[in-house]
Design a protein around this motif. Structure first.
Motif, PDB file in Angstrom:
ATOM      1  N   LYS A 112       0.860  -1.181   0.000  1.00  9.11           N
ATOM      2  CA  LYS A 112       0.000   0.000   0.000  1.00  9.11           C
ATOM      3  C   LYS A 112       0.898   1.234   0.000  1.00  9.11           C
ATOM      4  N   GLY A 113       0.697   2.094  -0.983  1.00 10.28           N
ATOM      5  CA  GLY A 113       1.517   3.289  -1.078  1.00 10.28           C
ATOM      6  C   GLY A 113       2.746   3.056  -1.937  1.00 10.28           C
ATOM      7  N   LYS A 114       3.426   4.150  -2.247  1.00 16.30           N
ATOM      8  CA  LYS A 114       4.599   4.070  -3.102  1.00 16.30           C
ATOM      9  C   LYS A 114       5.851   3.746  -2.294  1.00 16.30           C
ATOM     10  N   ASN A 115       6.751   3.016  -2.919  1.00 17.04           N
ATOM     11  CA  ASN A 115       8.068   2.731  -2.353  1.00 17.04           C
ATOM     12  C   ASN A 115       7.991   2.015  -1.004  1.00 17.04           C
ATOM     13  N   MET A 116       6.960   1.188  -0.814  1.00 16.46           N
ATOM     14  CA  MET A 116       6.831   0.447   0.444  1.00 16.46           C
ATOM     15  C   MET A 116       7.591  -0.878   0.332  1.00 16.46           C
ATOM     16  N   THR A 117       8.931  -0.754   0.306  1.00 16.18           N
ATOM     17  CA  THR A 117       9.806  -1.914   0.239  1.00 16.18           C
ATOM     18  C   THR A 117       9.878  -2.567   1.625  1.00 16.18           C
ATOM     19  N   PRO A 118      10.430  -3.793   1.722  1.00 14.93           N
ATOM     20  CA  PRO A 118      10.570  -4.408   3.046  1.00 14.93           C
ATOM     21  C   PRO A 118      11.339  -3.533   4.035  1.00 14.93           C
ATOM     22  N   GLU A 119      12.403  -2.852   3.540  1.00 10.85           N
ATOM     23  CA  GLU A 119      13.170  -1.978   4.431  1.00 10.85           C
ATOM     24  C   GLU A 119      12.319  -0.820   4.951  1.00 10.85           C
ATOM     25  N   ASN A 120      11.567  -0.187   4.040  1.00 10.20           N
ATOM     26  CA  ASN A 120      10.730   0.945   4.450  1.00 10.20           C
ATOM     27  C   ASN A 120       9.564   0.479   5.324  1.00 10.20           C
ATOM     28  N   LEU A 121       9.033  -0.710   5.030  1.00 15.87           N
ATOM     29  CA  LEU A 121       7.955  -1.245   5.855  1.00 15.87           C
ATOM     30  C   LEU A 121       8.429  -1.435   7.290  1.00 15.87           C
ATOM     31  N   PHE A 122       9.634  -1.990   7.451  1.00 13.30           N
ATOM     32  CA  PHE A 122      10.155  -2.177   8.806  1.00 13.30           C
ATOM     33  C   PHE A 122      10.408  -0.831   9.481  1.00 13.30           C
ATOM     34  N   GLY A 123      10.869   0.166   8.715  1.00 16.67           N
ATOM     35  CA  GLY A 123      11.066   1.491   9.282  1.00 16.67           C
ATOM     36  C   GLY A 123       9.773   2.088   9.806  1.00 16.67           C
ATOM     37  N   VAL A 124       8.692   1.933   9.024  1.00 15.66           N
ATOM     38  CA  VAL A 124       7.383   2.440   9.456  1.00 15.66           C
ATOM     39  C   VAL A 124       6.904   1.700  10.705  1.00 15.66           C
ATOM     40  N   LEU A 125       7.073   0.377  10.713  1.00 15.31           N
ATOM     41  CA  LEU A 125       6.665  -0.404  11.881  1.00 15.31           C
ATOM     42  C   LEU A 125       7.452   0.005  13.126  1.00 15.31           C
ATOM     43  N   THR A 126       8.734   0.314  12.948  1.00 15.62           N
ATOM     44  CA  THR A 126       9.570   0.719  14.078  1.00 15.62           C
ATOM     45  C   THR A 126       9.114   2.049  14.662  1.00 15.62           C
ATOM     46  N   VAL A 127       8.800   2.996  13.786  1.00 15.25           N
ATOM     47  CA  VAL A 127       8.321   4.306  14.261  1.00 15.25           C
ATOM     48  C   VAL A 127       6.990   4.155  14.990  1.00 15.25           C
ATOM     49  N   MET A 128       6.090   3.359  14.421  1.00  8.60           N
ATOM     50  CA  MET A 128       4.786   3.137  15.062  1.00  8.60           C
ATOM     51  C   MET A 128       4.951   2.446  16.417  1.00  8.60           C
ATOM     52  N   SER A 129       5.874   1.481  16.483  1.00  7.52           N
ATOM     53  CA  SER A 129       6.122   0.773  17.745  1.00  7.52           C
ATOM     54  C   SER A 129       6.680   1.716  18.800  1.00  7.52           C
ATOM     55  N   PHE A 130       7.578   2.621  18.365  1.00  9.17           N
ATOM     56  CA  PHE A 130       8.161   3.583  19.303  1.00  9.17           C
ATOM     57  C   PHE A 130       7.087   4.499  19.877  1.00  9.17           C
ATOM     58  N   LEU A 131       6.207   4.995  19.003  1.00 13.52           N
ATOM     59  CA  LEU A 131       5.147   5.897  19.464  1.00 13.52           C
ATOM     60  C   LEU A 131       4.180   5.193  20.403  1.00 13.52           C
ATOM     61  N   TRP A 132       3.988   3.894  20.200  1.00  9.59           N
ATOM     62  CA  TRP A 132       3.099   3.127  21.074  1.00  9.59           C
ATOM     63  C   TRP A 132       3.792   2.793  22.404  1.00  9.59           C
ATOM     64  N   ALA A 133       5.087   2.440  22.326  1.00  2.00           N
ATOM     65  CA  ALA A 133       5.784   1.973  23.526  1.00  2.00           C
ATOM     66  C   ALA A 133       6.229   3.108  24.437  1.00  2.00           C
ATOM     67  N   LEU A 134       6.489   4.303  23.881  1.00  3.50           N
ATOM     68  CA  LEU A 134       7.002   5.404  24.693  1.00  3.50           C
ATOM     69  C   LEU A 134       6.082   5.768  25.855  1.00  3.50           C
ATOM     70  N   PRO A 135       4.778   5.989  25.636  1.00  2.00           N
ATOM     71  CA  PRO A 135       3.911   6.298  26.792  1.00  2.00           C
ATOM     72  C   PRO A 135       3.881   5.169  27.818  1.00  2.00           C
ATOM     73  N   CYS A 136       3.905   3.917  27.356  1.00  2.00           N
ATOM     74  CA  CYS A 136       3.902   2.783  28.288  1.00  2.00           C
ATOM     75  C   CYS A 136       5.178   2.771  29.118  1.00  2.00           C
ATOM     76  N   ALA A 137       6.319   3.052  28.463  1.00  2.00           N
ATOM     77  CA  ALA A 137       7.595   3.070  29.182  1.00  2.00           C
ATOM     78  C   ALA A 137       7.623   4.181  30.225  1.00  2.00           C
ATOM     79  N   ILE A 138       7.114   5.341  29.851  1.00  2.00           N
ATOM     80  CA  ILE A 138       7.084   6.467  30.800  1.00  2.00           C
ATOM     81  C   ILE A 138       6.173   6.153  31.979  1.00  2.00           C
ATOM     82  N   LEU A 139       5.033   5.529  31.688  1.00  2.00           N
ATOM     83  CA  LEU A 139       4.066   5.217  32.742  1.00  2.00           C
ATOM     84  C   LEU A 139       4.592   4.142  33.694  1.00  2.00           C
ATOM     85  N   ILE A 140       5.208   3.100  33.141  1.00  2.00           N
ATOM     86  CA  ILE A 140       5.626   1.965  33.963  1.00  2.00           C
ATOM     87  C   ILE A 140       6.994   2.192  34.595  1.00  2.00           C
ATOM     88  N   GLU A 141       7.947   2.688  33.802  1.00  2.00           N
ATOM     89  CA  GLU A 141       9.324   2.793  34.286  1.00  2.00           C
ATOM     90  C   GLU A 141       9.741   4.217  34.633  1.00  2.00           C
TER      91      GLU A 141
END
Length: 224
Positions: A84-113
């Motif tokens: 979905k979208g242009k230039n969504m190679t495996p490398e770019n897909l993993f980059g997008v997943l990493t950014v999304m994971s960071f945005l999801w995990a950051l509030p949890c890390a701040i809250l718990i740790e």
């Protein structure tokens, strides 16, 4: 639980991937490949029962990790098959997943740790300089990102279950490293269970290789 115990339970990832592939993608698995997963499950069970540091918390966390990684790989492979979208190679897909994971995990890390983060940092810098900690933290993150990006490239070329089986083989290296460098004790049953799981991974790879050979022969026969 100890690192070896976690790695052994994580070796059940191919089974979770096979079940989720069937449930989410409707993918089937041949009888020989399915039978090859049995020794993996048996080996993991044997090693888990005999591991000296068994706890239900570590076992549950490792199994939850299996489900999470299996789901990620299946959905990622589905996304790569229908990008979905242009230039969504495996490398770019993993980059997008990493950014999304960071945005999801950051509030949890701040809250718990967050409440204990300053105290933990002060205790760590009392043992090692801050520059030393930051250097190894950054380098570890870079190595881990590179490892996952290469894994995503591999996932683009193989079945998710095959990818999970290949991922299991790296656990052998981790287990051996823990024994050699950290002197982690492993009982005879734990060693036997680990060996059975490894043999199961080998049998699975042989079964998948036979499937590919038969499919290629059938394609040639149909073309003729």
């Amino acid at each position: 639980g100890a690192v070896p115990f976690t790695q052994i339970v994580r070796a059940a990832e191919p089974v979770c991937t096979a079940l989720l592939s069937w449930g989410i993608l409707g993918a089937t698995i041949s009888a020989p490949a399915a039978l090859a997963l049995v020794p993996i499950v048996a080996g993991v069970a044997l090693a888990s029962v005999s591991e000296l540091s068994f706890t239900w918390l570590s076992f549950s966390g490792a199994m939850l990790s299996n489900l999470a990684f299996a789901t990620r790989n299946i959905l990622s492979r589905a996304s790569m098959d229908r990008p979905k979208g242009k230039n969504m190679t495996p490398e770019n897909l993993f980059g997008v997943l990493t950014v999304m994971s960071f945005l999801w995990a950051l509030p949890c890390a701040i809250l718990i740790e967050g409440p204990t983060a300053l105290a933990k940092w002060s205790a760590a810098t009392a043992v090692k300089p801050a520059s030393y900690i930051l250097q190894y933290t950054v380098s570890t993150g870079l190595y881990f990102y590179l490892y996952n990006e290469v894994a995503m490239l591999a996932l683009n070329n193989v079945n998710p279950v095959t990818h999970a089986v290949a991922n299991t083989l790296k656990r052998v290296v981790i287990l051996l490293a823990c024994v050699v460098f950290f002197k982690t004790p492993m009982t005879p049953l734990c060693i036997a269970g680990s060996s059975v799981a490894i043999v199961g991974s080998y049998l699975y790879s042989m079964a998948k290789g036979r499937e590919k050979a038969l499919a290629k022969a059938a394609a040639k026969k149909g073309a003729a």
